[in-house]
Design an enzyme around this catalytic site. Structure first.
Site, mmCIF file in Angstrom:
data_model
loop_
_atom_site.group_PDB
_atom_site.id
_atom_site.type_symbol
_atom_site.label_atom_id
_atom_site.label_comp_id
_atom_site.label_asym_id
_atom_site.label_seq_id
_atom_site.Cartn_x
_atom_site.Cartn_y
_atom_site.Cartn_z
ATOM 1 N N HIS A 133 56.362 75.277 11.277
ATOM 2 C CA HIS A 133 56.730 76.139 10.150
ATOM 3 C C HIS A 133 57.345 75.315 9.018
ATOM 4 O O HIS A 133 57.094 75.583 7.838
ATOM 5 C CB HIS A 133 57.746 77.198 10.597
ATOM 6 N N GLN A 142 49.711 93.188 15.133
ATOM 7 C CA GLN A 142 48.795 92.118 15.517
ATOM 8 C C GLN A 142 48.898 91.725 16.984
ATOM 9 O O GLN A 142 48.247 90.793 17.422
ATOM 10 C CB GLN A 142 48.980 90.898 14.613
ATOM 11 N N GLY A 182 49.013 77.740 8.575
ATOM 12 C CA GLY A 182 48.720 76.559 9.377
ATOM 13 C C GLY A 182 47.272 76.526 9.842
ATOM 14 O O GLY A 182 46.690 77.565 10.146
ATOM 15 N N LYS A 189 46.545 75.445 12.562
ATOM 16 C CA LYS A 189 46.612 75.720 13.999
ATOM 17 C C LYS A 189 45.940 77.068 14.295
ATOM 18 O O LYS A 189 45.220 77.217 15.275
ATOM 19 C CB LYS A 189 48.064 75.746 14.440
ATOM 20 N N ASP A 190 46.189 78.061 13.420
ATOM 21 C CA ASP A 190 45.528 79.367 13.555
ATOM 22 C C ASP A 190 44.327 79.342 12.613
ATOM 23 O O ASP A 190 44.332 79.972 11.550
ATOM 24 C CB ASP A 190 46.521 80.471 13.220
ATOM 25 N N SER A 217 55.562 78.824 18.825
ATOM 26 C CA SER A 217 56.757 79.533 19.288
ATOM 27 C C SER A 217 56.593 79.933 20.755
ATOM 28 O O SER A 217 57.581 80.150 21.458
ATOM 29 C CB SER A 217 56.990 80.775 18.436
HETATM 30 P P1 AMP Z 1 53.598 82.170 13.557
HETATM 31 O O1 AMP Z 1 55.082 82.255 13.320
HETATM 32 O O2 AMP Z 1 53.225 81.616 14.887
HETATM 33 O O3 AMP Z 1 52.876 83.448 13.195
HETATM 34 O O4 AMP Z 1 53.074 81.094 12.531
HETATM 35 C C1 AMP Z 1 53.380 81.201 11.158
HETATM 36 C C2 AMP Z 1 52.561 80.174 10.414
HETATM 37 O O5 AMP Z 1 52.862 78.874 10.903
HETATM 38 C C3 AMP Z 1 51.039 80.357 10.601
HETATM 39 O O6 AMP Z 1 50.396 80.110 9.372
HETATM 40 C C4 AMP Z 1 50.704 79.306 11.626
HETATM 41 O O7 AMP Z 1 49.374 78.845 11.532
HETATM 42 C C5 AMP Z 1 51.679 78.206 11.246
HETATM 43 N N1 AMP Z 1 51.892 77.310 12.386
HETATM 44 C C6 AMP Z 1 52.307 77.662 13.625
HETATM 45 N N2 AMP Z 1 52.341 76.572 14.426
HETATM 46 C C7 AMP Z 1 51.923 75.526 13.674
HETATM 47 C C8 AMP Z 1 51.720 74.138 13.921
HETATM 48 N N3 AMP Z 1 51.948 73.618 15.119
HETATM 49 N N4 AMP Z 1 51.268 73.371 12.917
HETATM 50 C C9 AMP Z 1 51.006 73.910 11.683
HETATM 51 N N5 AMP Z 1 51.188 75.206 11.393
HETATM 52 C C10 AMP Z 1 51.631 76.003 12.368
#
Ligand code: AMP
Length: 284
Positions: A37, A61, A147, A149-150, A186
């Protein structure tokens, strides 16, 4: 740092910033903030004057209520992290504020949501598209970071912004990893120690795929086989899919004659993890 919990207050702040000549960036998150993040915050900060982080565990979601209930919510730690890294405002609405009793409007993504995560998590991307639209409505950002990652989520958000003329510039930020290669998430905190050790197999398997492509492999089925073999050799992993798809359309490819991405999803105990890697065959 300002903290807002309702869209009206959030929008008033954002409009005030813009009226004063500042550009506004947003990093949408579900909290339990980690270095992934923070990389998004850094990326957005380079492009705008003020940064908003949103923290909202979006019920729309989640397709399993157990996953929603188990999702970590360390809000005090998250606020401290945001403050420490100089975030200008946090928007942390409640579910009741976001989805009141008369809520009934959703944003439905198209083809990009059909494969990969789509069938595994029915309604997931509709929930993502809906909440991102609402967050954009409350913040009216110039720029937003997501990210890689998604990967599928990033593609869907880019298409949605284009399709619906939302006028937000979307930044795609590279995956941040642990030293052993595991993509930060997370959900990693919920892995049993043995599963945490085993989960490194995802990035290793993707690394293996990149290697075989570097050595000239162009057959997508054989690349997928390489990934599956590597993951299936780890007894603690339950592979859900390993797919090689076109980097833009996310359609399966037979041959790597244009830029592609390999994506994987697997379970370790009751934790589901995803990861991906770009497969660029170059001009060889
Ligand atoms: P989340 O809180 O898991 O919904 O993620 C929030 C944002 O952080 C999303 O755009 C994810 O793709 C990004 N994100 C989560 N983990 C990573 C990571 N390891 N590297 C880069 N972006 C990430």
């Amino acid at each position: 740092m300002d903290l807002f919990t309702a869209p009206g207050q959030m929008r008033a702040w954002s409009r005030g910033q813009r009226a004063a000549g500042s550009t506004v960036g947003v990093v949408p998150t579900m909290g339990a903030l980690h270095r992934g993040h923070l990389a998004l915050v850094e990326a957005v900060r380079e492009r705008v004057d003020v940064v908003v982080v949103t923290i909202f565990v979006n019920p729309l979601q989640f397709n399993q209520s157990t996953d929603f209930d188990a999702y970590p919510r360390p809000i005090d730690d998250d606020l401290a992290v945001c403050e420490a890294i100089g975030v200008d405002a946090v928007y942390a609405p409640t579910s009741a504020t976001m989805y009141g009793p008369s809520f009934q409007t959703h944003v439905e993504p198209g083809e990009l949501a059909v494969g990969l995560e789509g069938p595994m998590r029915p309604g997931h991307f509709r929930g993502v598209a809906t909440v991102v639209t609402k967050l954009f409505g409350a913040i009216e950002p110039d720029v937003a970071a997501f990210g890689r990652k998604d990967y599928q989520q990033l593609a869907i958000v880019r298409r949605m912004v284009d399709d619906l003329d939302l006028g937000v510039e979307i930044l795609g930020v590279p995956i941040v990893r642990e030293p052993d290669g595991l993509a930060l998430s997370s959900r990693n905190a919920r892995l049993e120690p043995d599963d945490r050790r085993a989960a490194v197999v995802l990035s290793r398997a993707l690394g293996r795929a990149v290697e075989v492509v570097d050595h000239g492999e162009r057959d997508a089925a054989r690349i997928e086989r390489t990934i599956c073999d590597a993951i299936e050799a780890e007894p603690r992993a339950r592979l859900e899919y390993a797919s090689v798809v076109d980097e833009s359309t996310l359609e399966p490819v037979a041959q790597l004659d244009s830029p592609a991405v390999a994506l994987v999803a697997a379970w370790f105990g009751d934790v589901r993890l995803i990861d991906n890697a770009a497969l660029d065959a170059g001009d060889r």
